[in-house]
Design a protein around this motif. Structure first.
Motif, PDB file in Angstrom:
ATOM      1  N   PRO A  41       0.796  -1.229   0.000  1.00 31.17           N
ATOM      2  CA  PRO A  41       0.000   0.000   0.000  1.00 31.17           C
ATOM      3  C   PRO A  41       0.829   1.280   0.000  1.00 31.17           C
ATOM      4  O   PRO A  41       0.475   2.254  -0.666  1.00 31.17           O
ATOM      5  CB  PRO A  41      -0.830  -0.122   1.285  1.00 31.17           C
ATOM      6  N   ASP A  42       1.945   1.288   0.728  1.00 30.56           N
ATOM      7  CA  ASP A  42       2.779   2.491   0.785  1.00 30.56           C
ATOM      8  C   ASP A  42       3.368   2.823  -0.595  1.00 30.56           C
ATOM      9  O   ASP A  42       3.324   3.963  -1.060  1.00 30.56           O
ATOM     10  CB  ASP A  42       3.904   2.316   1.821  1.00 30.56           C
ATOM     11  N   ARG A  44       2.318   1.584  -3.519  1.00 24.70           N
ATOM     12  CA  ARG A  44       1.235   1.773  -4.503  1.00 24.70           C
ATOM     13  C   ARG A  44       0.738   3.219  -4.478  1.00 24.70           C
ATOM     14  O   ARG A  44       0.537   3.838  -5.510  1.00 24.70           O
ATOM     15  CB  ARG A  44       0.083   0.805  -4.200  1.00 24.70           C
ATOM     16  N   LYS A  45       0.563   3.732  -3.280  1.00 25.37           N
ATOM     17  CA  LYS A  45       0.064   5.099  -3.143  1.00 25.37           C
ATOM     18  C   LYS A  45       1.028   6.101  -3.783  1.00 25.37           C
ATOM     19  O   LYS A  45       0.632   7.058  -4.432  1.00 25.37           O
ATOM     20  CB  LYS A  45      -0.111   5.413  -1.652  1.00 25.37           C
ATOM     21  N   ARG A  46       2.300   5.830  -3.628  1.00 28.73           N
ATOM     22  CA  ARG A  46       3.310   6.777  -4.100  1.00 28.73           C
ATOM     23  C   ARG A  46       3.633   6.648  -5.587  1.00 28.73           C
ATOM     24  O   ARG A  46       3.869   7.644  -6.261  1.00 28.73           O
ATOM     25  CB  ARG A  46       4.590   6.544  -3.277  1.00 28.73           C
ATOM     26  N   ARG A  59       3.237   6.018 -11.958  1.00 29.47           N
ATOM     27  CA  ARG A  59       2.971   7.458 -11.882  1.00 29.47           C
ATOM     28  C   ARG A  59       4.123   8.224 -12.533  1.00 29.47           C
ATOM     29  O   ARG A  59       5.289   7.926 -12.273  1.00 29.47           O
ATOM     30  CB  ARG A  59       2.849   7.866 -10.409  1.00 29.47           C
TER      31      ARG A  59
END
Ligand code: SF4
Ligand code: SF4
Length: 109
Positions: A41-42, A44-46, A59
């Motif tokens: 999750p860490d 993926r978010k970034r 991204r």
């Protein structure tokens, strides 16, 4: 025979190609469903963003570089999520046509 090239002094294929940008494609490397990046999750978010159809991609930063790329193109770079990079990144071979095109586009000899 392929030329031996050093990815750590390049990074060209970690940027969205001009051809994509010209056509308005701002999503470059797709993150495959089996990629470990999606299950952290860490990270993926970034580093992951979903396109309008919900398909995850790496991204890009405002300069259209992958947000996980650290350093200066053509000088010294590294992938900050190397162990978690998606399949698309693993398929680019140094010295391949795609590699050479990316280098040429970025002015890296
Ligand atoms: S463009 Fe080629 S040399 Fe440069 S990082 Fe990609 S695979 Fe490596
Ligand atoms: S995840 Fe790593 S190898 Fe893939 S485009 Fe980004 S910086 Fe390059």
């Amino acid at each position: 025979m392929r030329t031996r090239l050093d990815c750590t002094t390049c990074g060209a294929c970690c940027t969205n190609p001009e051809e994509n940008r010209a056509e308005g494609f701002l999503y470059y490397v797709e993150v495959d469903r089996s990629c470990s990046l999606l299950y952290r999750p860490d990270l993926r978010k970034r580093y992951v963003v979903e396109d309008p159809e919900g398909i995850p991609h790496l991204r890009m930063d405002p300069a259209q570089r992958c947000s996980a790329l650290v350093g200066k193109l053509g000088k010294r770079v590294r992938c900050s999520i190397y162990e978690h990079r998606p399949r698309g990144c693993r398929l680019v071979e140094a010295g391949s046509l795609r590699c050479l095109q990316a280098r040429q586009e970025r002015g890296i000899s």
